[in-house]
Design an enzyme around this catalytic site. Structure first.
Site, PDB file in Angstrom:
ATOM      1  N   ASP A 198       0.814  -1.220   0.000  1.00 34.18           N
ATOM      2  CA  ASP A 198       0.000   0.000   0.000  1.00 34.18           C
ATOM      3  C   ASP A 198       0.844   1.264   0.000  1.00 34.18           C
ATOM      4  O   ASP A 198       0.304   2.370  -0.070  1.00 34.18           O
ATOM      5  CB  ASP A 198      -0.992   0.009   1.171  1.00 34.18           C
ATOM      6  CG  ASP A 198      -0.328  -0.098   2.537  1.00 34.18           C
ATOM      7  OD1 ASP A 198       0.663  -0.834   2.652  1.00 34.18           O
ATOM      8  OD2 ASP A 198      -0.806   0.553   3.488  1.00 34.18           O
ATOM      9  N   HIS A 199       2.155   1.100   0.028  1.00 37.37           N
ATOM     10  CA  HIS A 199       3.059   2.254  -0.020  1.00 37.37           C
ATOM     11  C   HIS A 199       3.918   2.285  -1.283  1.00 37.37           C
ATOM     12  O   HIS A 199       4.562   3.303  -1.547  1.00 37.37           O
ATOM     13  CB  HIS A 199       3.960   2.262   1.213  1.00 37.37           C
ATOM     14  CG  HIS A 199       3.220   2.485   2.493  1.00 37.37           C
ATOM     15  ND1 HIS A 199       3.246   3.687   3.171  1.00 37.37           N
ATOM     16  CD2 HIS A 199       2.406   1.673   3.209  1.00 37.37           C
ATOM     17  CE1 HIS A 199       2.485   3.593   4.259  1.00 37.37           C
ATOM     18  NE2 HIS A 199       1.969   2.375   4.300  1.00 37.37           N
TER      19      HIS A 199
END
EC number: 3.1.26.11
Length: 309
Positions: free
Chosen positions: A67-68
C-alpha cells in the site's frame, strides 16, 4: 511550502481514501515536488491536482508494504511520456530492496524510462542524515513496524536575512554595487565618510521549517526524535482510542499515540494520516476530538487536501 495528501488510507483503497502518498511542494523554494510513498492509484490522484510529474524530483519510500509502493512502477512509466525537453532525472530513497522492486517491475513490463533514476537504499547502519542540499537536509530513523520502516525529517536551512532597501535609500546609499556588498554582510564607507554597518540594514535570519513524516509504526522514541520541534508532524493513525492492543499487534499507532508523540516532541501541528477504512466521517471527527485532548492543534486529513506550512 505546502503538503498535499494524495492518499490517506491504510492497507487498501477505499471509496473515500486512496492508499498512502503525499507530496511536499517546494515550488517557491527550489521549484521541485518531493513525494513520500506511492501507493496504488497515486498517479490517478495526481491528475486531480496541479502537480506536474516532471516536478517530482525525489521520492522517499517509508517501507516496502504494497500500500506504499504498488503505484511506483506505474508512476515512473507514465512520467516518461513527457516531451523529451521536459525529462528530468529522479532520486528514490528507501529501504534496501526498493531498487530491485522498481527495476524488476519496469523490466518485466517492458517499460522504457528515458530519464535517469538514482537509487539510495538504507538499512539500520546507514540512517541519520541521508541527504543534504544547499537549502535542505533530510534525516531518517528506523520506526517500529512489522518490517523495516523509515520515518523522515525534512529540515529547511535557515533563510538569510533580507536587505532593507528603502532604509538604505533613505540613508543616502546609492543603488548599485554597495547594495550587494551590504547584503553580503560587508560594512561600507560612503563618499562623505559615513560608515554603513551591514547588520543595521539586514533583518535577522529566518528559521527554516521542519516537516516530519512518520510511516507505519508502533509508538516509539524514534518518532519523538524525528518530530522534535517540527512545524508539522504527519503521523499515522490507523486505529482509534481504545485500540492500542490491536495497533501494537499490527505494528501501527492510534490517534491518541500520535497525539502523545506530537506532545512529547514539542511539535507545532499534528496531521493524522493512514486511517483504517473502517473509520468513516463521523468516526474520523471523533478521532480528531479525542486526539485534541492530548494535543490541541490536530487535524485528520483527507485525500487531496492541501496544507500550507
Amino acid at each position: 511550502m505546502e503538503l498535499q495528501f494524495l492518499g490517506t488510507g491504510a492497507g487498501q483503497p477505499a471509496k473515500q481514501r486512496n492508499v498512502s502518498s503525499l507530496a511536499l511542494k517546494l515550488l517557491d523554494e527550489i521549484n521541485e515536488v518531493w513525494m513520500f510513498d506511492c501507493g496504488e492509484g497515486t498517479q490517478r490522484q495526481i491528475l486531480e491536482t496541479t502537480i506536474k510529474p516532471r516536478k517530482i524530483r525525489k521520492i522517499f519510500i517509508t517501507h516496502l508494504h504494497g500500500d506504499h509502493i504498488f503505484g511506483l512502477p506505474g508512476f515512473l512509466s507514465s512520467r516518461s511520456f513527457q516531451a523529451s525537453e521536459e525529462q528530468t532525472d529522479l532520486d528514490i530513497y528507501g529501504p534496501i530492496g526498493i531498487k530491485t522492486y522498481v527495476l524488476t517491475s519496469l523490466k518485466v513490463s517492458g517499460a522504457r524510462v528515458p530519464y535517469q533514476i538514482h537509487f539510495h537504499e538504507f538499512d539500520d547502519k546507514s540512517l541519520g542524515k541521508i541527504m543534504e542540499t544547499d537549502k535542505f537536509e533530510v534525516y531518517a530513523e528506523r520506526l517500529a513496524h512489522t518490517i523495516f520502516c523509515m520515518g523522515y525529517r525534512v529540515v529547511q536551512k535557515d533563510l538569510e536575512g533580507t536587505l532593507d532597501a528603502e532604509a538604505l535609500k533613505a540613508a543616502g546609499v546609492p543603488f548599485g554595487p554597495l547594495f550587494g556588498k551590504i547584503k553580503n554582510g560587508q560594512d561600507v564607507e560612503l563618499e562623505d565618510g559615513r560608515l554603513i554597518c551591514a547588520k543595521d540594514y539586514i533583518s535577522a535570519p529566518k528559521k527554516g521549517k521542519i516537516i516530519t513524516i512518520i510511516g507505519d509504526t508502533r509508538k516509539t522514541s524514534a518518532s519523538v526524535k524525528l518530530a522534535k520541534d517540527a512545524d508539522v508532524l504527519v503521523h499515522e493513525s490507523t486505529y482509534g482510542k481504545g485500540d492500542e492492543r490491536i495497533a501494537r499487534n499490527h505494528g501501527h499507532s492510534t490517534n491518541m499515540q500520535a497525539a502523545q508523540i506530537a506532545h512529547e516532541a514539542g511539535a507545532k501541528r499534528l496531521l493524522l494520516n493512514h486511517v483504517s477504512a473502517r473509520f468513516l466521517g463521523r468516526d474520523c471527527r471523533q478521532m480528531e476530538k479525542d486526539a485534541a485532548t492530548i494535543f490541541e492543534n490536530v487535524k485528520m486529513v483527507q485525500d487531496l487536501e492541501e496544507v500550507i506550512i
